[in-house]
Motif scaffolding. Structure first.
Motif, PDB file in Angstrom:
ATOM      1  N   TYR A 292       5.016   4.094   7.102  1.00 54.31           N
ATOM      2  CA  TYR A 292       4.192   4.152   6.250  1.00 54.31           C
ATOM      3  C   TYR A 292       3.802   5.372   5.092  1.00 54.31           C
ATOM      4  O   TYR A 292       2.460   5.005   5.064  1.00 54.31           O
ATOM      5  CB  TYR A 292       3.300   2.614   5.476  1.00 54.31           C
ATOM      6  CG  TYR A 292       3.820   1.167   6.276  1.00 54.31           C
ATOM      7  CD1 TYR A 292       4.403   0.497   5.426  1.00 54.31           C
ATOM      8  CD2 TYR A 292       3.781   1.391   7.332  1.00 54.31           C
ATOM      9  CE1 TYR A 292       5.180  -0.867   6.139  1.00 54.31           C
ATOM     10  CE2 TYR A 292       3.964  -0.281   8.165  1.00 54.31           C
ATOM     11  CZ  TYR A 292       4.668  -0.806   7.129  1.00 54.31           C
ATOM     12  OH  TYR A 292       4.934  -2.198   8.068  1.00 54.31           O
ATOM     13  N   PRO A 293       4.383   6.254   5.007  1.00 53.25           N
ATOM     14  CA  PRO A 293       3.670   7.519   4.592  1.00 53.25           C
ATOM     15  C   PRO A 293       3.132   7.589   3.480  1.00 53.25           C
ATOM     16  O   PRO A 293       2.538   8.784   4.024  1.00 53.25           O
ATOM     17  CB  PRO A 293       5.332   8.651   4.620  1.00 53.25           C
ATOM     18  CG  PRO A 293       6.139   7.178   4.101  1.00 53.25           C
ATOM     19  CD  PRO A 293       5.554   6.477   4.555  1.00 53.25           C
ATOM     20  N   ASN A 294       3.070   7.059   2.389  1.00 55.72           N
ATOM     21  CA  ASN A 294       2.426   6.469   1.689  1.00 55.72           C
ATOM     22  C   ASN A 294       0.831   6.194   1.327  1.00 55.72           C
ATOM     23  O   ASN A 294       0.356   6.210   0.936  1.00 55.72           O
ATOM     24  CB  ASN A 294       2.712   6.282   0.390  1.00 55.72           C
ATOM     25  CG  ASN A 294       4.106   7.388   0.021  1.00 55.72           C
ATOM     26  OD1 ASN A 294       3.875   8.332   0.495  1.00 55.72           O
ATOM     27  ND2 ASN A 294       5.132   6.827  -0.643  1.00 55.72           N
ATOM     28  N   VAL A 295       1.044   5.842   2.950  1.00 60.75           N
ATOM     29  CA  VAL A 295      -0.601   4.995   3.228  1.00 60.75           C
ATOM     30  C   VAL A 295      -1.310   6.279   3.780  1.00 60.75           C
ATOM     31  O   VAL A 295      -0.915   6.656   4.469  1.00 60.75           O
ATOM     32  CB  VAL A 295      -0.361   3.904   3.984  1.00 60.75           C
ATOM     33  CG1 VAL A 295      -1.267   3.567   4.900  1.00 60.75           C
ATOM     34  CG2 VAL A 295       0.153   2.322   3.081  1.00 60.75           C
ATOM     35  N   SER A 296      -3.045   6.084   3.281  1.00 58.43           N
ATOM     36  CA  SER A 296      -3.915   6.858   3.902  1.00 58.43           C
ATOM     37  C   SER A 296      -4.642   6.327   4.878  1.00 58.43           C
ATOM     38  O   SER A 296      -5.650   4.952   4.698  1.00 58.43           O
ATOM     39  CB  SER A 296      -5.048   7.590   2.408  1.00 58.43           C
ATOM     40  OG  SER A 296      -6.141   8.631   2.997  1.00 58.43           O
ATOM     41  N   ILE A 297      -4.936   6.912   6.206  1.00 57.12           N
ATOM     42  CA  ILE A 297      -5.526   6.161   6.822  1.00 57.12           C
ATOM     43  C   ILE A 297      -6.764   7.338   7.184  1.00 57.12           C
ATOM     44  O   ILE A 297      -6.785   8.080   7.714  1.00 57.12           O
ATOM     45  CB  ILE A 297      -5.021   6.140   8.311  1.00 57.12           C
ATOM     46  CG1 ILE A 297      -3.078   5.205   8.364  1.00 57.12           C
ATOM     47  CG2 ILE A 297      -5.580   6.184   9.492  1.00 57.12           C
ATOM     48  CD1 ILE A 297      -3.986   3.834   8.465  1.00 57.12           C
ATOM     49  N   LEU A 298      -7.438   7.004   6.053  1.00 58.61           N
ATOM     50  CA  LEU A 298      -8.737   7.762   5.708  1.00 58.61           C
ATOM     51  C   LEU A 298      -9.960   8.003   7.450  1.00 58.61           C
ATOM     52  O   LEU A 298     -10.446   8.707   7.945  1.00 58.61           O
ATOM     53  CB  LEU A 298     -10.196   6.599   5.288  1.00 58.61           C
ATOM     54  CG  LEU A 298      -9.048   6.433   3.685  1.00 58.61           C
ATOM     55  CD1 LEU A 298     -10.359   6.149   2.143  1.00 58.61           C
ATOM     56  CD2 LEU A 298      -8.966   8.066   2.897  1.00 58.61           C
ATOM     57  N   GLY A 299      -9.289   6.882   8.035  1.00 53.66           N
ATOM     58  CA  GLY A 299     -10.655   6.403   9.497  1.00 53.66           C
ATOM     59  C   GLY A 299      -9.718   5.722  10.662  1.00 53.66           C
ATOM     60  O   GLY A 299      -9.056   4.730  10.140  1.00 53.66           O
ATOM     61  N   ARG A 300     -10.066   5.788  11.891  1.00 56.85           N
ATOM     62  CA  ARG A 300      -9.791   4.802  12.487  1.00 56.85           C
ATOM     63  C   ARG A 300     -11.189   4.316  13.435  1.00 56.85           C
ATOM     64  O   ARG A 300     -11.952   5.232  14.094  1.00 56.85           O
ATOM     65  CB  ARG A 300      -8.416   4.768  13.328  1.00 56.85           C
ATOM     66  CG  ARG A 300      -8.305   5.637  14.019  1.00 56.85           C
ATOM     67  CD  ARG A 300      -7.226   5.445  15.257  1.00 56.85           C
ATOM     68  NE  ARG A 300      -7.878   7.035  15.700  1.00 56.85           N
ATOM     69  CZ  ARG A 300      -8.089   7.232  17.103  1.00 56.85           C
ATOM     70  NH1 ARG A 300      -8.535   6.159  17.582  1.00 56.85           N
ATOM     71  NH2 ARG A 300      -7.955   7.461  18.154  1.00 56.85           N
ATOM     72  N   HIS A 301     -11.414   3.266  14.485  1.00 56.52           N
ATOM     73  CA  HIS A 301     -12.346   3.475  15.664  1.00 56.52           C
ATOM     74  C   HIS A 301     -11.653   1.501  15.802  1.00 56.52           C
ATOM     75  O   HIS A 301     -11.586   0.918  15.905  1.00 56.52           O
ATOM     76  CB  HIS A 301     -13.519   2.874  15.113  1.00 56.52           C
ATOM     77  CG  HIS A 301     -14.615   3.092  16.392  1.00 56.52           C
ATOM     78  ND1 HIS A 301     -14.779   2.953  17.520  1.00 56.52           N
ATOM     79  CD2 HIS A 301     -14.809   4.569  16.068  1.00 56.52           C
ATOM     80  CE1 HIS A 301     -16.064   3.519  18.161  1.00 56.52           C
ATOM     81  NE2 HIS A 301     -16.145   4.044  17.362  1.00 56.52           N
TER      82      HIS A 301
ATOM     83  N   GLY B 123       0.786  -1.086  -0.356  1.00 57.41           N
ATOM     84  CA  GLY B 123      -0.165  -0.042  -0.198  1.00 57.41           C
ATOM     85  C   GLY B 123       0.767   1.382   0.161  1.00 57.41           C
ATOM     86  O   GLY B 123       0.428   2.073  -0.751  1.00 57.41           O
ATOM     87  N   ASN B 124       1.853   1.337   0.414  1.00 51.97           N
ATOM     88  CA  ASN B 124       2.934   1.988   0.386  1.00 51.97           C
ATOM     89  C   ASN B 124       3.288   2.149  -0.731  1.00 51.97           C
ATOM     90  O   ASN B 124       3.919   3.857  -1.183  1.00 51.97           O
ATOM     91  CB  ASN B 124       4.635   2.145   1.959  1.00 51.97           C
ATOM     92  CG  ASN B 124       4.715   3.346   2.262  1.00 51.97           C
ATOM     93  OD1 ASN B 124       4.250   3.821   2.624  1.00 51.97           O
ATOM     94  ND2 ASN B 124       6.354   3.517   2.109  1.00 51.97           N
ATOM     95  N   GLU B 125       3.526   1.398  -1.550  1.00 51.64           N
ATOM     96  CA  GLU B 125       3.864   1.621  -2.686  1.00 51.64           C
ATOM     97  C   GLU B 125       3.203   2.114  -4.100  1.00 51.64           C
ATOM     98  O   GLU B 125       3.136   2.944  -5.128  1.00 51.64           O
ATOM     99  CB  GLU B 125       4.761   0.328  -3.046  1.00 51.64           C
ATOM    100  CG  GLU B 125       5.785  -0.333  -2.866  1.00 51.64           C
ATOM    101  CD  GLU B 125       6.124  -1.753  -3.107  1.00 51.64           C
ATOM    102  OE1 GLU B 125       5.299  -1.820  -4.293  1.00 51.64           O
ATOM    103  OE2 GLU B 125       6.762  -2.112  -2.289  1.00 51.64           O
ATOM    104  N   LYS B 126       1.448   1.587  -3.718  1.00 57.93           N
ATOM    105  CA  LYS B 126       1.037   1.967  -4.653  1.00 57.93           C
ATOM    106  C   LYS B 126      -0.507   3.136  -3.932  1.00 57.93           C
ATOM    107  O   LYS B 126      -0.874   4.156  -4.585  1.00 57.93           O
ATOM    108  CB  LYS B 126      -0.180   0.597  -4.357  1.00 57.93           C
ATOM    109  CG  LYS B 126       0.456  -0.765  -4.835  1.00 57.93           C
ATOM    110  CD  LYS B 126       1.224  -0.741  -6.225  1.00 57.93           C
ATOM    111  CE  LYS B 126       0.106  -0.969  -7.903  1.00 57.93           C
ATOM    112  NZ  LYS B 126       1.249  -0.463  -8.213  1.00 57.93           N
TER     113      LYS B 126
END
Length: 244
Positions: A128-137, A100-103
């Motif tokens: 993994y700075p290129n991964v987007s964490i859209l949300g969490r719970h 995911g970090n690559e893509k």
């Protein structure tokens, strides 16, 4: 050539980690792809399927099934139809984060307690700075909060929904809402967010290569001993199992 191994009547694909990740990537990059429920099958789930028809249906309907737990792999070898390797939820999560970090994939994290959830998100953003964490719970939501949580995930449409609610509850939860979540991949990862956050130590590589990660976890979490009692029963039942 047989592409599956029968484990207590459950057809487990002969997949390596690399091939499993390739399949997930194909699903994520395919437009209009329906949610793929990834289940990493361990002895506990396999045993529960013997008397729980609803759970067996969930396993049968999984978009991708992998062999989690050395017990699954060892039984396949003793039966003469060896699976190539373990493909665990924790290892798969790390591989998905790497890919995911690559893509530039997006993730939503569901599970663990609030502190662990926040720590895991911070670690992922850092490593993994290129991964987007859209949300969490966190995983201690009340029943009346569930609808709002599902709606949030539906609107955000993550590529990967990581569900750390414990097995088989995570599998039931994903299956219940898979038609409305709008994620591309949903995977139950047990306590892996605790490992990502660093609140629970991960077995060193040498332990993992020797297939005794279960012993490392038991030594660090002695309360798991009751769960280990199931393994001899699983091994016996799986070895003597005959196709119906």
């Amino acid at each position: 050539m047989d592409t599956h191994v029968n484990i207590l009547g459950i057809p487990v694909p002969k997949l390596t980690m690399d091939r499993s990740i390739e399949r997930v990537e194909q699903m994520i990059e395919q437009d209009g792809q329906e949610l793929c429920h990834v289940i990493t099958l361990n002895p506990e789930i396999a045993m529960a399927c013997q008397h729980d028809a609803s759970l067996r249906t969930i396993v049968d309907e999984a978009g991708l099934l992998t062999a989690d737990g050395i017990g699954i792999v060892m039984v396949s070898r003793l039966r003469g139809t060896p699976l190539p390797e373990r493909v665990t939820g924790c290892d798969m999560l790390y591989r998905l984060l790497e890919r995911g970090n690559e893509k530039g994939w997006s993730f939503y994290l569901l599970g663990a307690n609030e502190t662990t959830s926040a720590l895991a998100a911070d670690v992922i953003r850092r490593d993994y700075p290129n991964v987007s964490i859209l949300g969490r719970h966190h995983g201690f939501f009340k029943q009346e909060e569930e609808g709002e949580l599902v709606e949030e995930i539906r609107v955000l449409k993550p590529d990967v929904l990581v569900v750390a609610l414990g097995a088989p509850y995570a599998e039931r939860w994903i299956h219940k809402y898979k038609g409305v979540l709008h994620a591309k991949i949903a995977i139950g990862v047990g306590g892996s967010l605790d490992v990502v956050a660093g609140t629970v130590p991960r077995a060193p590589m040498v332990w993992r290569k020797l297939n005794i990660e279960w012993l490392f976890r038991l030594l660090n979490q002695p309360s798991r001993w009751r769960r280990q009692l199931l393994l001899p029963r699983f091994a016996w039942k799986a070895l003597v199992y005959r196709d119906k």
